[in-house]
Enzyme design. Structure first.
Site, short mmCIF file in Angstrom:
data_model
loop_
_atom_site.label_atom_id
_atom_site.label_comp_id
_atom_site.label_asym_id
_atom_site.label_seq_id
_atom_site.Cartn_x
_atom_site.Cartn_y
_atom_site.Cartn_z
N GLU A 125 9.97 21.96 -19.89
CA GLU A 125 9.73 22.76 -21.09
C GLU A 125 8.25 23.13 -21.23
O GLU A 125 7.38 22.33 -20.95
CB GLU A 125 10.16 21.96 -22.34
CG GLU A 125 11.64 21.66 -22.36
CD GLU A 125 12.08 20.87 -23.60
OE1 GLU A 125 11.25 20.64 -24.51
OE2 GLU A 125 13.26 20.48 -23.64
N GLU A 192 15.70 29.28 -25.51
CA GLU A 192 16.55 28.63 -26.51
C GLU A 192 16.25 29.12 -27.91
O GLU A 192 15.11 29.12 -28.35
CB GLU A 192 16.36 27.10 -26.41
CG GLU A 192 17.27 26.34 -27.36
CD GLU A 192 17.42 24.86 -27.01
OE1 GLU A 192 16.96 24.42 -25.93
OE2 GLU A 192 18.00 24.12 -27.83
#
Ligand code: KIV
Length: 274
Positions: A125, A192
């Site tokens: 991430e 996301e």
């Protein structure tokens, strides 16, 4: 494209094939898995990509966030999944704390995952903040999938799981990070919980596939957490989640029937004994 028309042969899905799918407009299917038995079913069903997500922290270990899961635990899940999968491309998430500190730590975590699980890629991430770590991992020849937008490992910074990049400045940073990750060599990105218009724009600007979760129809593919889409998890109903089964109900029914059969001495019957 119907499942029947797709290439469901033994040919292994590669990062290169995902790029080709984007080019010809074929959407990429991706789902999480954490264990041998479920991974085998998902692979045989024809999934393109299987992600051993750090959502294992929530759905397998019962934690409220992804932060507690360790590298050893991710490797355990990765090994189990890899024993089952023949066709899908398989990636393993680098867990919180295994790559953000410095790029040396990042490369040693990524190498452990690849050596011990035999996975095809790692996912991590973040954007510019983790650039050095990504570059180092890529230098070792390990394919990297980026993850931008809502990044659950940073939940303590965000404070909530609400939609990201609605504000102009955050959207600008997201776009810049997406381009940066493509430039330095990531083969794909997960986005996301971001506005659909932003996804469509970024997907059209990038040549690498953009896989969305709560990011709308404009992504080149979609990913969901297996326990959510199969209706095993409860109390989690974001707008983007489509439940394809209610396994909790089915499992509860089966377990209750078994209890009942044992109690009334119906199981085992004459034929079910030696
Ligand atoms: O950990 C995970 O399951 C993920 C997906 C939600 C993309 O990162």
């Amino acid at each position: 494209m119907s499942v029947a028309k797709r290439d469901l042969g033994e040919r292994k899905v590669t990062t290169h094939r995902l790029m080709e799918m984007k080019q010809r407009g074929e959407k990429i299917s991706m789902l999480t898995a954490y264990d041998y038995s479920m991974a085998r079913i998902i692979d045989e069903a024809g999934m393109d990509v299987i992600l051993v997500g750090d959502s294992a922290s929530n759905v397998m270990a019962g934690n409220t966030t992804t932060l507690p899961i360790t590298l050893d635990q991710m490797i355990y899940h990765g090994k189990s999944v890899m024993k089952a999968v023949k066709r899908a491309l398989v990636g393993v998430d680098l867990p919180f704390g295994s790559y953000q500190g410095n790029s040396r730590e990042a490369i040693s975590s990524a190498i452990r995952v690849m050596k011990e699980t035999h996975a095809d890629f790692i996912k991590l991430e973040g954007g510019s903040e983790v650039r050095e770590s990504i570059e180092r991992i890529l230098c070792a020849g390990i394919p990297v999938m980026g993850h931008l937008g809502l990044t659950p490992q940073s939940i303590n910074k965000f404070g909530t799981y609400t939609v990201r990049a609605k504000e102009e400045s955050e959207a600008r940073k997201l776009i810049a990070d997406a381009h940066l990750l493509e430039e330095i060599g990531c083969f794909a990105l997960v986005m996301e919980k971001i506005p659909a218009t932003l996804t469509t724009r970024i997907a059209s600007e990038l040549t690498i596939p953009l896989i969305g979760i709560g990011a709308g129809r404009g992504a080149d593919g979609q990913v969901l957490v297996m326990h959510d889409m199969l209706g095993i998890t409860e109390g989690f109903s974001p707008r983007f989640l489509r439940r394809y089964a209610n396994l909790k109900e089915i499992i509860t029914g089966a377990v209750q029937s078994y209890i009942e059969d044992v109690k009334r001495q119906d199981f085992p019957n004459e034929k079910e004994q030696y």
